[in-house]
Design an enzyme around this catalytic site. Structure first.
Site, PDB file in Angstrom:
ATOM      1  N   LYS A   1      12.143   9.734  43.674  1.00 33.37           N
ATOM      2  CA  LYS A   1      12.058   9.981  45.128  1.00 33.37           C
ATOM      3  C   LYS A   1      12.102   8.669  45.916  1.00 33.37           C
ATOM      4  O   LYS A   1      12.881   8.527  46.847  1.00 33.37           O
ATOM      5  CB  LYS A   1      10.746  10.719  45.438  1.00 33.37           C
ATOM      6  CG  LYS A   1      10.414  10.773  46.921  1.00 33.37           C
ATOM      7  CD  LYS A   1       9.198  11.618  47.208  1.00 33.37           C
ATOM      8  CE  LYS A   1       7.891  10.860  47.241  1.00 33.37           C
ATOM      9  NZ  LYS A   1       7.736   9.963  48.397  1.00 33.37           N
ATOM     10  N   ASN A   2      11.251   7.724  45.529  1.00 30.68           N
ATOM     11  CA  ASN A   2      11.129   6.516  46.343  1.00 30.68           C
ATOM     12  C   ASN A   2      12.339   5.590  46.215  1.00 30.68           C
ATOM     13  O   ASN A   2      12.499   4.670  47.023  1.00 30.68           O
ATOM     14  CB  ASN A   2       9.842   5.759  46.002  1.00 30.68           C
ATOM     15  CG  ASN A   2       8.622   6.478  46.537  1.00 30.68           C
ATOM     16  OD1 ASN A   2       8.744   7.503  47.206  1.00 30.68           O
ATOM     17  ND2 ASN A   2       7.438   5.954  46.234  1.00 30.68           N
TER      18      ASN A   2
ATOM     19  N   CYS B   1      -0.437   9.235  58.719  1.00 34.70           N
ATOM     20  CA  CYS B   1      -0.408  10.492  57.978  1.00 34.70           C
ATOM     21  C   CYS B   1      -1.738  10.627  57.250  1.00 34.70           C
ATOM     22  O   CYS B   1      -2.646   9.812  57.432  1.00 34.70           O
ATOM     23  CB  CYS B   1       0.770  10.557  57.030  1.00 34.70           C
ATOM     24  SG  CYS B   1       0.653   9.429  55.671  1.00 34.70           S
TER      25      CYS B   1
ATOM     26  N   ARG C   1      -0.781   3.757  58.454  1.00 35.08           N
ATOM     27  CA  ARG C   1       0.580   3.370  58.102  1.00 35.08           C
ATOM     28  C   ARG C   1       1.346   2.711  59.251  1.00 35.08           C
ATOM     29  O   ARG C   1       2.379   3.216  59.716  1.00 35.08           O
ATOM     30  CB  ARG C   1       1.344   4.562  57.534  1.00 35.08           C
ATOM     31  CG  ARG C   1       0.613   5.172  56.357  1.00 35.08           C
ATOM     32  CD  ARG C   1       1.398   6.196  55.633  1.00 35.08           C
ATOM     33  NE  ARG C   1       2.343   5.612  54.701  1.00 35.08           N
ATOM     34  CZ  ARG C   1       3.049   6.330  53.826  1.00 35.08           C
ATOM     35  NH1 ARG C   1       2.928   7.621  53.797  1.00 35.08           N
ATOM     36  NH2 ARG C   1       3.876   5.743  52.999  1.00 35.08           N
TER      37      ARG C   1
ATOM     38  N   ASP D   1       0.033   5.747  44.066  1.00 33.85           N
ATOM     39  CA  ASP D   1       0.571   7.106  43.944  1.00 33.85           C
ATOM     40  C   ASP D   1       0.072   7.826  42.679  1.00 33.85           C
ATOM     41  O   ASP D   1       0.384   9.004  42.478  1.00 33.85           O
ATOM     42  CB  ASP D   1       2.110   7.083  43.959  1.00 33.85           C
ATOM     43  CG  ASP D   1       2.658   6.793  45.352  1.00 33.85           C
ATOM     44  OD1 ASP D   1       1.869   6.779  46.313  1.00 33.85           O
ATOM     45  OD2 ASP D   1       3.881   6.565  45.477  1.00 33.85           O
TER      46      ASP D   1
ATOM     47  N   ARG E   1       7.677  18.106  48.019  1.00 33.28           N
ATOM     48  CA  ARG E   1       8.165  16.831  48.558  1.00 33.28           C
ATOM     49  C   ARG E   1       8.559  15.865  47.445  1.00 33.28           C
ATOM     50  O   ARG E   1       9.410  14.995  47.658  1.00 33.28           O
ATOM     51  CB  ARG E   1       7.073  16.161  49.415  1.00 33.28           C
ATOM     52  CG  ARG E   1       6.867  16.796  50.778  1.00 33.28           C
ATOM     53  CD  ARG E   1       5.992  15.901  51.617  1.00 33.28           C
ATOM     54  NE  ARG E   1       6.398  14.526  51.454  1.00 33.28           N
ATOM     55  CZ  ARG E   1       5.592  13.471  51.435  1.00 33.28           C
ATOM     56  NH1 ARG E   1       4.303  13.625  51.596  1.00 33.28           N
ATOM     57  NH2 ARG E   1       6.064  12.266  51.263  1.00 33.28           N
TER      58      ARG E   1
HETATM   59  C1  UD1 Z   1       5.879   3.211  49.748  1.00 31.66           C
HETATM   60  C2  UD1 Z   1       6.073   4.503  48.983  1.00 31.66           C
HETATM   61  C3  UD1 Z   1       4.745   5.194  48.732  1.00 31.66           C
HETATM   62  C4  UD1 Z   1       3.777   4.240  48.041  1.00 31.66           C
HETATM   63  C5  UD1 Z   1       3.675   2.933  48.822  1.00 31.66           C
HETATM   64  C6  UD1 Z   1       2.833   1.887  48.119  1.00 31.66           C
HETATM   65  C7  UD1 Z   1       8.285   5.240  49.644  1.00 31.66           C
HETATM   66  C8  UD1 Z   1       9.104   6.270  50.334  1.00 31.66           C
HETATM   67  N1  UD1 Z   1       6.958   5.371  49.727  1.00 31.66           N
HETATM   68  O1  UD1 Z   1       5.330   3.560  51.024  1.00 31.66           O
HETATM   69  O2  UD1 Z   1       4.981   6.339  47.893  1.00 31.66           O
HETATM   70  O3  UD1 Z   1       2.512   4.848  47.983  1.00 31.66           O
HETATM   71  O4  UD1 Z   1       4.985   2.365  49.026  1.00 31.66           O
HETATM   72  O5  UD1 Z   1       3.318   1.652  46.846  1.00 31.66           O
HETATM   73  O6  UD1 Z   1       8.798   4.347  48.997  1.00 31.66           O
HETATM   74  N2  UD1 Z   1       1.491  -1.842  56.067  1.00 31.66           N
HETATM   75  C9  UD1 Z   1       1.151  -2.495  57.258  1.00 31.66           C
HETATM   76  N3  UD1 Z   1       2.159  -2.828  58.108  1.00 31.66           N
HETATM   77  C10 UD1 Z   1       3.477  -2.591  57.846  1.00 31.66           C
HETATM   78  C11 UD1 Z   1       3.798  -1.926  56.623  1.00 31.66           C
HETATM   79  C12 UD1 Z   1       2.778  -1.570  55.769  1.00 31.66           C
HETATM   80  O7  UD1 Z   1      -0.016  -2.749  57.537  1.00 31.66           O
HETATM   81  O8  UD1 Z   1       4.345  -2.940  58.672  1.00 31.66           O
HETATM   82  C13 UD1 Z   1       0.404  -1.459  55.127  1.00 31.66           C
HETATM   83  C14 UD1 Z   1       0.318   0.071  54.951  1.00 31.66           C
HETATM   84  O9  UD1 Z   1      -0.445   0.678  55.981  1.00 31.66           O
HETATM   85  C15 UD1 Z   1      -0.349   0.153  53.601  1.00 31.66           C
HETATM   86  C16 UD1 Z   1       0.239  -1.041  52.835  1.00 31.66           C
HETATM   87  O10 UD1 Z   1       0.736  -1.929  53.839  1.00 31.66           O
HETATM   88  O11 UD1 Z   1      -1.734  -0.008  53.744  1.00 31.66           O
HETATM   89  C17 UD1 Z   1       1.344  -0.680  51.873  1.00 31.66           C
HETATM   90  O12 UD1 Z   1       2.338   0.046  52.538  1.00 31.66           O
HETATM   91  P1  UD1 Z   1       3.864   0.033  52.089  1.00 31.66           P
HETATM   92  O13 UD1 Z   1       4.033  -0.734  50.829  1.00 31.66           O
HETATM   93  O14 UD1 Z   1       4.674  -0.355  53.263  1.00 31.66           O
HETATM   94  O15 UD1 Z   1       4.105   1.577  51.764  1.00 31.66           O
HETATM   95  P2  UD1 Z   1       5.315   2.466  52.196  1.00 31.66           P
HETATM   96  O16 UD1 Z   1       6.583   1.684  52.144  1.00 31.66           O
HETATM   97  O17 UD1 Z   1       4.982   3.199  53.451  1.00 31.66           O
END
Ligand code: UD1
Length: 419
Positions: free
Chosen positions: A22-23, A116, A121, A305, A397
């Protein structure tokens, strides 16, 4: 509305091929915007997150062909740069389209993505990186507008190795003149997959899989065909289910390297582990042992995850385990449901203290998110009697057909549609 009814007490046994990731699929679908042509992705999972992402691509003017074998995206005629609120609300991954649409048109507009159930996020790192690439970012009301006349390669040091921010910078920069460097980049296998697809299209990306990724901008990209890696979280979920039920399950099509920290935890819990090429087999002990402390971390650390599924397993392990969530601030909702089944879990700030109990009892529980639903399925497999998981639609999902997969392994599980 849908519910899952899970019968407890069966040991899972057998071997399964694992669906596509998925990711990896979601940012790759966004990447198809960039080549102004055809992207054909084999082994793309038939899950609702992919369905929704493809609907967004159609709304942007892409033609989609989908068979049981592949998804073909033709972005040659696309002309829309606005993502409508109805799509953005149903799909957080529409965020990836920011980088891709900026790379193609130098412009994108979308509703500000909300938090969410697992946390706030924010996307501040994505937006700050765009600004460094000479992109104007304006937030008006609940919408974000980004535009540029001349995107420029630039240097970025992420304060945290965010998967989404790393992928968005890559998507925005493959067609940007000059060199882009991302320091403290995410090392997740799905980031590598995205880079491999983009390089197949003609991009020039180096260092993926390390904390330093370099992208040399190219002027055009071309058509590409790609076969997706298997989903490491789906594989790990089924291995955790084997561990939980004193079972013996082999997952096929996955690299043990991508599952390393999960396998280390399963070994600590007393499981036997056999690795052969792209096959991983887990043999669960009669009784699981506790694990002193597990911390979720970015790859190669223990994946957030898998946190909920391992919590379900540990709820019946001998002794006291501690599971600390460091990635998302609010990912313990499923603990409350496990407690309804008799689990003894205390949440102290970001740590779940899990005191293993002798048995869980099947009852009515509620799903809150995708991986939490998988955790409740595992708990149901371990419990005495039947467990009814309401609002189980989340599972679609990320898992193509968890009922069919687990039934092949000997589980009693059915989906019931209501209303
Ligand atoms: C992706 C994965 C999700 C997985 C996560 C962490 C997909 C579609 N989803 O989510 O399944 O659980 O990586 O391995 O690939 N953050 C900030 N600011 C930002 C971006 C992130 O503070 O601009 C924080 C987030 O709130 C979170 C942490 O960084 O606490 C990690 O988030 P991130 O690695 O960005 O996760 P996703 O890409 O949303």
């Amino acid at each position: 509305m849908a519910s899952l009814i899970v019968g407890g007490g069966e040991s899972l046994r057998g071997s399964l091929w694992i669906q596509g990731s998925k990711n990896a699929a979601l940012p790759m679908i966004a990447a198809a915007v960039l080549n102004r042509g055809i992207t054909k992705i084999y082994h793309c999972p038939a899950i609702s997150d992919v369905d929704n992402m493809l609907e967004i691509m159609k709304s942007l003017g892409c033609c989609i062909e989908r068979t049981g074998e592949y998804v073909l995206i033709d972005s040659s005629q696309m002309d829309v740069r606005d993502i409508s609120p109805e799509y953005a609300a149903s799909m957080r991954s529409s965020v990836f389209l920011m980088g891709a649409l900026l790379g193609r048109f130098g412009e994108v507009s979308l509703p500000y993505p909300g938090g969410c159930v697992i946390g706030k996020r924010p996307i501040d790192m994505h937006l700050a990186a765009f600004e460094r690439m000479n992109i104007r970012v304006q937030v008006t009301g609940d919408r974000i507008f980004c535009s540029t006349d001349h995107m420029a390669g630039s240097g970025h040091r992420l304060r945290y190795p965010s998967v989404g921010a790393t992928e968005n910078i890559i998507l925005a920069s493959v067609l940007a003149p000059g060199q882009t460097v991302i320091k403290n980049a995410a090392k997740e296998p799905e980031v590598i997959e995205l880079c491999l697809l983009l390089n197949k299209m003609g991009a020039d990306i180096h260092g993926m899989g390390t904390g330093n990724i370099t992208i040399y901008g190219v002027s055009t990209l071309h058509d590409a065909v790609f076969s997706l890696v298997s989903d490491r979280i789906v594989a790990a979920t089924y291995l955790a289910a084997a561990a939980a039920t004193a079972g013996d399950v082999e997952v096929r099509g996955v690299w043990a390297h991508d599952l390393k920290t999960v396998l280390q935890v399963l070994a600590e819990m007393g499981c036997g582990i056999i690795v052969r090429n792209k096959r991983v087999r887990v043999i669960g002990p009669y009784m699981l042992s506790c694990v002193d402390s597990i911390y979720t971390h970015p790859f190669p650390g223990f994946p957030t995850d898998m946190q909920s599924q391992i919590m379900a397993c540990l709820s019946r392990a001998r002794g006291i385990s501690r599971l600390t969530e460091t990635v998302f601030e609010d990912r313990f909702k499923t603990a409350g449901e496990l407690k309804k089944m008799g689990a003894d879990i205390l949440i102290e700030n970001h740590t779940a203290v899990i005191r293993g109990v002798e048995c869980l009892k099947g009852t009515c529980v509620k799903a809150w998110d995708l991986r939490g639903t998988a955790a409740l399925v595992i708990a149901g497999l371990m419990a005495e009697g039947d467990t009814v998981i309401s609002d189980s639609i989340y599972i679609r999902r990320g898992y193509e057909d968890i009922c069919a997969d687990l039934k092949k392994l000997g589980a009693r599980i059915e989906e019931r549609k209501t209303g």
